[in-house]
Design a protein around this motif. Structure first.
Motif, mmCIF file in Angstrom:
data_model
loop_
_atom_site.group_PDB
_atom_site.id
_atom_site.type_symbol
_atom_site.label_atom_id
_atom_site.label_comp_id
_atom_site.label_asym_id
_atom_site.label_seq_id
_atom_site.Cartn_x
_atom_site.Cartn_y
_atom_site.Cartn_z
ATOM 1 N N LEU A 21 48.868 39.512 39.246
ATOM 2 C CA LEU A 21 48.926 40.833 38.827
ATOM 3 C C LEU A 21 49.038 41.846 39.948
ATOM 4 O O LEU A 21 48.269 41.925 41.065
ATOM 5 C CB LEU A 21 47.421 41.430 38.231
ATOM 6 C CG LEU A 21 47.363 41.067 36.705
ATOM 7 C CD1 LEU A 21 45.845 41.312 36.202
ATOM 8 C CD2 LEU A 21 48.255 41.320 35.782
ATOM 9 N N SER A 22 50.135 42.670 39.793
ATOM 10 C CA SER A 22 50.187 44.020 40.813
ATOM 11 C C SER A 22 49.395 45.065 40.412
ATOM 12 O O SER A 22 48.899 45.285 39.508
ATOM 13 C CB SER A 22 51.747 44.225 40.721
ATOM 14 O OG SER A 22 52.060 44.792 39.584
ATOM 15 N N LYS A 23 49.388 45.876 41.413
ATOM 16 C CA LYS A 23 48.645 47.188 41.254
ATOM 17 C C LYS A 23 48.864 47.922 39.882
ATOM 18 O O LYS A 23 48.139 48.497 39.402
ATOM 19 C CB LYS A 23 48.452 48.094 42.531
ATOM 20 C CG LYS A 23 47.654 47.404 43.705
ATOM 21 C CD LYS A 23 47.804 48.527 44.820
ATOM 22 C CE LYS A 23 46.969 48.001 45.867
ATOM 23 N NZ LYS A 23 46.754 48.894 47.024
ATOM 24 N N GLU A 24 50.350 48.037 39.909
ATOM 25 C CA GLU A 24 50.839 48.629 38.625
ATOM 26 C C GLU A 24 50.419 48.075 37.172
ATOM 27 O O GLU A 24 50.035 48.624 36.467
ATOM 28 C CB GLU A 24 52.204 48.917 38.817
ATOM 29 C CG GLU A 24 52.831 49.873 39.644
ATOM 30 C CD GLU A 24 52.460 51.164 39.455
ATOM 31 O OE1 GLU A 24 52.463 51.689 38.044
ATOM 32 O OE2 GLU A 24 51.893 51.912 40.369
ATOM 33 N N GLU A 25 50.388 46.479 37.294
ATOM 34 C CA GLU A 25 49.846 46.027 36.286
ATOM 35 C C GLU A 25 48.354 46.216 35.948
ATOM 36 O O GLU A 25 47.971 46.309 34.798
ATOM 37 C CB GLU A 25 50.059 44.447 36.365
ATOM 38 C CG GLU A 25 51.587 44.302 36.401
ATOM 39 C CD GLU A 25 52.127 42.760 36.584
ATOM 40 O OE1 GLU A 25 53.050 42.120 35.964
ATOM 41 O OE2 GLU A 25 51.476 42.257 37.748
ATOM 42 N N ILE A 26 47.826 46.289 37.060
ATOM 43 C CA ILE A 26 46.155 46.378 36.864
ATOM 44 C C ILE A 26 45.990 47.695 36.319
ATOM 45 O O ILE A 26 45.215 47.995 35.362
ATOM 46 C CB ILE A 26 45.415 46.257 38.119
ATOM 47 C CG1 ILE A 26 45.486 44.724 38.750
ATOM 48 C CG2 ILE A 26 44.139 46.803 38.099
ATOM 49 C CD1 ILE A 26 45.048 44.443 39.970
ATOM 50 N N LYS A 27 46.619 48.897 36.942
ATOM 51 C CA LYS A 27 46.538 50.188 36.274
ATOM 52 C C LYS A 27 46.831 50.385 34.781
ATOM 53 O O LYS A 27 46.188 51.016 34.080
ATOM 54 C CB LYS A 27 47.420 51.010 37.274
ATOM 55 C CG LYS A 27 47.432 52.622 36.894
ATOM 56 C CD LYS A 27 48.444 53.341 37.625
ATOM 57 C CE LYS A 27 48.315 54.785 37.203
ATOM 58 N NZ LYS A 27 49.119 55.583 38.061
#
Length: 207
Positions: free
Chosen positions: A21-27
């Motif tokens: 999971l990338s930061k954008e996906e987490i967001k």
């Protein structure tokens, strides 16, 4: 044979998702999670990518737990809400729950389970101490009828009742019996070999 293949696949999928999971996906997931929340227990995403939120844990203890001298609240059967971060592990959650209820027993005697609902059936899967409950909550969404957490005692076997010296003594007895059995086996084969060699010797004697 695995009786719960779907559950194992879900657990492995969760682990793989956590790794990628990338930061954008987490967001995006935190945003969707908060939109689905109905009890105001939303998650908060920090600038460093760490997020905080709430998990609810059902206490299912089979026997009364040892507590400190203070009066401990009744814990068995109740639902507890904990505020944790995405970095908190299962082991840390267990310690927090025991501390909350003044339980003095070792955290190693307890386990956190993930309870999943699939096709009108309920499956319980023991989580490892290194997993992150808030991440599992984020991926599953806020509905507890889809995913819930349960704290239980470990299911120990019959050896739990013995002390360490007793268990060590059992091992010594087993080692001794093993040596005796090996010695007896060697003697039997030595005697068999001797008789076989005598028979061969007699057979090769000139008539």
């Amino acid at each position: 044979m695995n009786l719960f293949p779907h559950l194992i696949q879900d657990v492995e999928k969760d682990k793989e998702t956590h790794n990628y999971l990338s930061k954008e996906e987490i967001k995006e997931k935190v945003h969707k999670y908060n939109l689905a929340v109905t009890d105001k227990l939303k998650m908060t995403l920090n600038s460093n990518g760490i997020y905080t939120g709430f998990i609810k844990v059902q206490m299912e203890l089979c026997k009364p737990s040892q507590t400190s001298g203070k009066l401990a609240p009744s814990s068995n059967g109740c639902m507890n809400t904990l505020h944790i971060s995405s970095t908190n592990t299962v082991g840390e959650v267990i310690e927090a729950l025991l501390k909350k209820f003044l339980v003095t027993e070792s955290p190693t005697k307890f386990a956190l389970y993930k309870r999943c609902h699939r096709e009108d059936q309920v499956y319980a899967c023991k989580l490892s101490d290194r997993e992150h409950p808030l991440f599992l909550r984020l991926v599953a969404g806020p509905r507890t009828d889809t995913l819930s957490f349960v704290l239980r005692e470990h299911e120990f076997g019959e050896w739990e009742a013995f002390s360490l010296p007793e268990l060590q003594n059992f091992l010594r007895i087993l080692d001794k019996e093993e040596d005796e059995q090996l010695q007896s086996l060697k003697e039997r084969y030595a005697a068999y070999r001797h008789k076989l060699e005598e028979a061969l010797s007699e057979a090769w004697k000139p008539g």
